[in-house]
Write a protein that holds these residues in place. Structure first.
Motif, PDB file in Angstrom:
ATOM      1  N   VAL A 188       0.845  -1.192   0.000  1.00 43.36           N
ATOM      2  CA  VAL A 188       0.000   0.000   0.000  1.00 43.36           C
ATOM      3  C   VAL A 188       0.883   1.245   0.000  1.00 43.36           C
ATOM      4  N   TRP A 189       1.659   1.396   1.043  1.00 39.49           N
ATOM      5  CA  TRP A 189       2.635   2.494   1.150  1.00 39.49           C
ATOM      6  C   TRP A 189       3.750   2.279   0.127  1.00 39.49           C
ATOM      7  N   ARG A 190       4.449   3.347  -0.221  1.00 40.02           N
ATOM      8  CA  ARG A 190       5.629   3.206  -1.067  1.00 40.02           C
ATOM      9  C   ARG A 190       6.676   4.219  -0.643  1.00 40.02           C
ATOM     10  N   GLY A 191       7.904   3.725  -0.448  1.00 40.70           N
ATOM     11  CA  GLY A 191       9.007   4.586  -0.087  1.00 40.70           C
ATOM     12  C   GLY A 191       9.740   5.098  -1.302  1.00 40.70           C
ATOM     13  N   ALA A 192      10.970   5.565  -1.081  1.00 39.63           N
ATOM     14  CA  ALA A 192      11.773   6.135  -2.157  1.00 39.63           C
ATOM     15  C   ALA A 192      12.521   5.036  -2.903  1.00 39.63           C
ATOM     16  N   GLY A 193      13.087   5.400  -4.037  1.00 38.09           N
ATOM     17  CA  GLY A 193      13.935   4.480  -4.783  1.00 38.09           C
ATOM     18  C   GLY A 193      13.172   3.632  -5.778  1.00 38.09           C
ATOM     19  N   GLU A 194      13.883   2.720  -6.396  1.00 35.32           N
ATOM     20  CA  GLU A 194      13.295   1.821  -7.394  1.00 35.32           C
ATOM     21  C   GLU A 194      12.219   0.943  -6.779  1.00 35.32           C
ATOM     22  N   TYR A 195      12.440   0.492  -5.538  1.00 34.62           N
ATOM     23  CA  TYR A 195      11.513  -0.461  -4.932  1.00 34.62           C
ATOM     24  C   TYR A 195      10.657   0.169  -3.839  1.00 34.62           C
ATOM     25  N   GLY A 196      11.182   1.134  -3.114  1.00 35.64           N
ATOM     26  CA  GLY A 196      10.394   1.771  -2.063  1.00 35.64           C
ATOM     27  C   GLY A 196       9.930   0.798  -1.010  1.00 35.64           C
ATOM     28  N   ALA A 197      10.831  -0.090  -0.590  1.00 34.95           N
ATOM     29  CA  ALA A 197      10.466  -1.162   0.338  1.00 34.95           C
ATOM     30  C   ALA A 197      10.719  -0.753   1.782  1.00 34.95           C
ATOM     31  N   CYS A 198      10.200  -1.571   2.685  1.00 37.87           N
ATOM     32  CA  CYS A 198      10.447  -1.427   4.115  1.00 37.87           C
ATOM     33  C   CYS A 198      10.689  -2.815   4.678  1.00 37.87           C
ATOM     34  N   GLY A 199      11.618  -2.932   5.619  1.00 38.69           N
ATOM     35  CA  GLY A 199      11.897  -4.231   6.223  1.00 38.69           C
ATOM     36  C   GLY A 199      10.718  -4.731   7.044  1.00 38.69           C
ATOM     37  N   ILE A 200      10.611  -6.063   7.158  1.00 36.51           N
ATOM     38  CA  ILE A 200       9.548  -6.623   8.003  1.00 36.51           C
ATOM     39  C   ILE A 200      10.066  -7.662   8.987  1.00 36.51           C
ATOM     40  N   GLY A 201      11.231  -8.256   8.744  1.00 38.58           N
ATOM     41  CA  GLY A 201      11.675  -9.388   9.557  1.00 38.58           C
ATOM     42  C   GLY A 201      11.781  -9.072  11.029  1.00 38.58           C
ATOM     43  N   GLU A 202      12.202  -7.860  11.351  1.00 37.36           N
ATOM     44  CA  GLU A 202      12.363  -7.472  12.751  1.00 37.36           C
ATOM     45  C   GLU A 202      11.018  -7.282  13.433  1.00 37.36           C
ATOM     46  N   SER A 203       9.998  -6.919  12.673  1.00 39.80           N
ATOM     47  CA  SER A 203       8.749  -6.465  13.277  1.00 39.80           C
ATOM     48  C   SER A 203       7.656  -7.516  13.352  1.00 39.80           C
TER      49      SER A 203
END
Length: 787
Positions: free
Chosen positions: A732-747
């Motif tokens: 849903v959300w999108r960050g910067a860059g080519e992929y605009g990803a956010c980590g999830i493993g920690e959370s």
């Protein structure tokens, strides 16, 4: 998995389901770990080290005689606190950095809390490293040597409870740092209110509806299968270390600065690491130093490895949180405050990271639209196991309180807690309602059957004694690219061979989450113009500070996309070099050529293309190499949200809680590797449920001795305890860059404890807010509620 993930943007390699690149290597036993490398087959003159452990919660060595130990056949070296090379070492900590960046001594995160001495004669918990380390031909001989030590102890008063430790006259654990055991505020002159906005006290007093809630998060161990292990070897004046720290460059920096060696005189090598869940996210361990000094004294390589009992080396930071909130009757939250009392244990390490740094980040991402905030925290020394790093550091503790106060306030307002959350929480770069938060909560509600949820304690009895309930919690994700700026430049290198295969140097110690697979998929995606596949890419699995680039540490779950973002730039540079090489062969200008799907062709005549491999074979056969150093994007985009929904069944006659179903939702921005991401969502629930229902370190209050440092008495969930888990990946959300990803493993485990506790309350109408939730706590709550 009910519904396979479908990406919002179709890509050739990124975002799909596929086997891990190291699956066969690990399943066949060919993947090497530190314990596989540190063996006599590789080091025939290898010695084994054992360190003395304190039998007391608080004590000082008054007298030490090592003669009987040194006389034991097979003992080759004994190192003590009195040896000049040890006595000269400066105080240090195991918290120079959280792993995001590589730092020197002067730039360490918590420099004010240098409370550790290597092989100190002063010990602060039962199990503390105490003054002596021995190297011998076998582990058994080293252990026998420790038994032969003649040690006279000065036993000191101890304290286990942080509230008691704050009282006048309590034993001071580190009087030179905290005479009253309360870690001083940082920076100097600051106070323990680390975040303040508006006028919280006034807003709370003027609120139409208020709520207060207190909860407690206890010690939990990382429960890893691979224990700390390192091998130190000297070659003249150069020190070589093989270890399972996943901070190779930070370990090198720590050893270099502690021992006064130039960086080029220290080499650190890290192979694969078994899942560590945050524990080895501290490359600043004293064990590296005393192993290195012992190896130098013995003149032979020395291996040090924790036993299973010694693996209870540090824990999650226990904390008692009190939350207060005020709101208008329409559900608009006007005041929100949190106060935390954290048990640092014997050493500060990353206590203040958990109590202040991580919660402040979460507040920036989730509380931006609440006008009046107050967050304060107190870290307190005690004589318990040190609290250091564990997966979800700081955020799990905060979420237990956040989800609590939202549930309590919603009930007082007569609102659905989902509506209350969506109405009030989000980051500063988006207006409310936050699209990501709304999406994960609405989807979670749909999948758990939230519309069937009853009022607390009013559901029907099943089998005469069982009641069911549903609950949820939510949290901002971490980390997006802009939150990783202090890592500095991310380095990757690609080498294109004449046959079209690729050697990828994206240095990171693979700890199990599959970030190496993300790297290979990101490389294949970025090199799509060559038409190569992931199978044609070789990822360098060994991080070697002598041979590789600066490592990108597996923390914040950000490796899954940070290096792939750098590969976009590397691929553009590689494309330029390929066209330059092709121009020399094809007798054309590089600007007149292009390449797509593995074919190089004149822009003016695309039909005349030739496979790029044919062109490369006609050249000088020198591989085409590029190296990129790229800082993370600083564009502030906020973060996405995550949530957990739980359905539980409580036996009101026995107090037993069974989690029937979990729905784990993560908005990832872009899913880099669906198989790996879902594996994180599923695997993280072992820790999440373990902390909620099972895991707890028990102490003898009379002696300070921990009673369950073993895998029988320290209970962890088994397969039989795991519920139906539905992982849900979203974009849903999108960050910067080519992929605009956010980590999830920690959370992925962060919201689970609170979701389960809220579900228990919904089932029985009585709150239990002290984890782990054992049957006796349930029965006590039911009795207190008159049920």
């Amino acid at each position: 998995m009910r519904q396979p993930f479908k990406p919002r943007q179709s890509r050739k390699h990124i975002g799909g389901y596929r086997p891990r690149i190291d699956g066969l290597e690990k399943a066949s036993g060919r993947a090497l770990y530190a314990d596989d490398v540190a063996i006599k087959a590789n080091f025939p003159d290898l010695l084994y080290a054992k360190v003395l452990r304190s039998p007391h919660a608080h004590a000082r060595i008054k007298r030490l005689d090592t003669a009987r130990a040194e006389a034991l056949p097979g003992v080759k070296a004994v190192l003590t606190y009195a040896d000049p090379e040890v006595a000269a070492l400066a105080p240090t900590s195991a918290g120079w950095t959280d792993g995001v960046d590589t730092v020197s001594f002067r730039r360490m995160m918590w420099r004010r809390f240098c409370d550790r001495r290597v092989l100190s004669d002063y010990v602060c918990w039962v199990g503390d490293e105490a003054g002596v380390v021995v190297a011998a031909e076998t582990e058994a001989i080293a252990e026998e040597a420790l038994r032969r030590l003649d040690v006279e102890w000065e036993v000191l008063p101890f304290v286990l409870d942080p509230a008691e430790a704050m009282m006048p006259g309590a034993p001071a654990v580190h009087p030179e740092i905290a005479p009253n055991n309360v870690l001083p505020a940082d920076p100097v002159g600051g106070n323990d209110v680390y975040l303040s906005k508006g006028d919280f006290d006034r807003a709370l007093a003027e609120a139409e509806v208020t709520a207060e809630a207190t909860c407690a998060y206890h010690n939990a161990n990382q429960s890893t299968l691979e224990n700390w292990c390192c091998l130190a070897k000297w070659e003249e004046d150069r020190l070589f270390i093989w270890s399972n720290s996943y901070e190779a460059d930070q370990t090198r920096m720590f050893v270099s600065q502690t021992l006064g060696l130039p960086l080029h005189k220290v080499r650190v090598v890290c192979n694969f690491v078994g899942g560590q869940f945050g524990r080895n996210d501290t490359g600043d361990q004293p064990l590296f130093i005393f192993t290195a000094l012992l190896a130098k004294k013995a003149g032979r390589p020395v291996k040090f490895k924790h036993t299973r009992r010694e693996a209870f080396h540090d824990s999650r930071q226990p904390a008692v949180y009190t939350a207060r909130a005020g709101a208008r009757k329409d559900g608009t939250i006007t005041a929100l405050g949190f106060k935390a009392l954290g048990n640092a244990g014997a050493y500060a390490d990353h206590t203040m990271f958990a109590l202040k740094f991580a919660p402040a980040e979460a507040a920036e991402m989730a509380f931006a639209h609440i006008p009046n905030l107050k967050m304060e925290a107190y870290g307190v020394y005690t004589n318990k196991l040190p609290a250091c790093m564990m997966r979800g550091v700081g955020n799990s503790q905060l979420n237990l309180s956040l989800g609590h106060i939202v549930d309590v306030l919603a009930e007082k307002l007569g609102m659905d807690p989902i509506d209350l959350a969506v109405k009030n929480f989000g980051h500063a770069w988006e207006i409310l309602p936050d699209q990501s938060l709304s999406a994960v909560l609405r989807e979670g509600a749909r999948r758990i059957g939230w519309e069937q949820r009853h009022a607390p304690g009013t559901g029907p009895l099943r089998e005469g004694v069982k009641k069911r309930g549903k609950g949820f919690s939510f949290h901002p994700g971490w980390h997006a690219e802009w939150q990783e700026l202090r890592r500095g430049r991310i380095q990757v290198a690609m080498r294109l061979n004449p046959d079209g295969t690729v050697m990828l140097d994206a240095p990171t110690v693979e700890t199990g989450p599959g970030s190496n697979t993300c790297n290979v998929l990101g490389c294949a995606e970025a090199l799509g113009f060559l038409g190569i596949t992931p199978a044609e890419i070789r990822w360098t699995s060994v991080v070697d500070t002598d041979k590789g680039l600066k490592d990108t540490v597996q923390t914040d779950s950000a490796v899954s996309f940070l290096q792939s973002e750098a590969m976009v730039d590397a691929a553009a540079e590689l494309k330029k070099k390929v066209l330059e090489a092709a121009a020399a062969v094809l007798k054309a200008g590089p600007d007149d050529l292009d390449i797509e799907a593995g074919r190089i062709f004149p822009k003016a005549a695309p039909e005349q293309g030739v496979p790029f491999r044919e062109v490369l074979w006609q050249g000088d056969l020198v591989p085409i190499a590029v190296t990129i150093s790229r800082p993370p994007s600083g564009e502030k985009t906020g973060v996405p949200f995550l949530a957990a929904f739980a359905e539980v069944e409580v036996d009101v006659s026995t107090g037993k809680v069974v989690v029937e179903k979990l729905v784990i939702l993560n908005d990832c921005g872009t899913v880099m590797y669906a198989s790996g991401a879902e594996a994180q969502q599923l695997g993280g629930q072992v820790a999440g449920l373990g902390e909620t229902l099972f895991e707890e370190i028990i102490y003898d209050q009379a002696t300070g001795v921990p009673l369950n440092f073993n895998w029988i008495d320290y209970q962890v969930p088994t397969m039989a305890d795991m519920p139906d888990i539905e992982p849900v990946l979203m974009e849903v959300w999108r960050g910067a860059g080519e992929y605009g990803a956010c980590g999830i493993g920690e959370s992925v485990l962060t919201c689970t404890p609170r979701a389960v506790l809220n579900a228990i309350y919904n089932a029985i109408g009585a709150r239990i807010d002290d984890i782990p939730v054992k049957p006796e706590k349930v029965l006590k709550a039911l009795a207190g509620n008159g049920r």
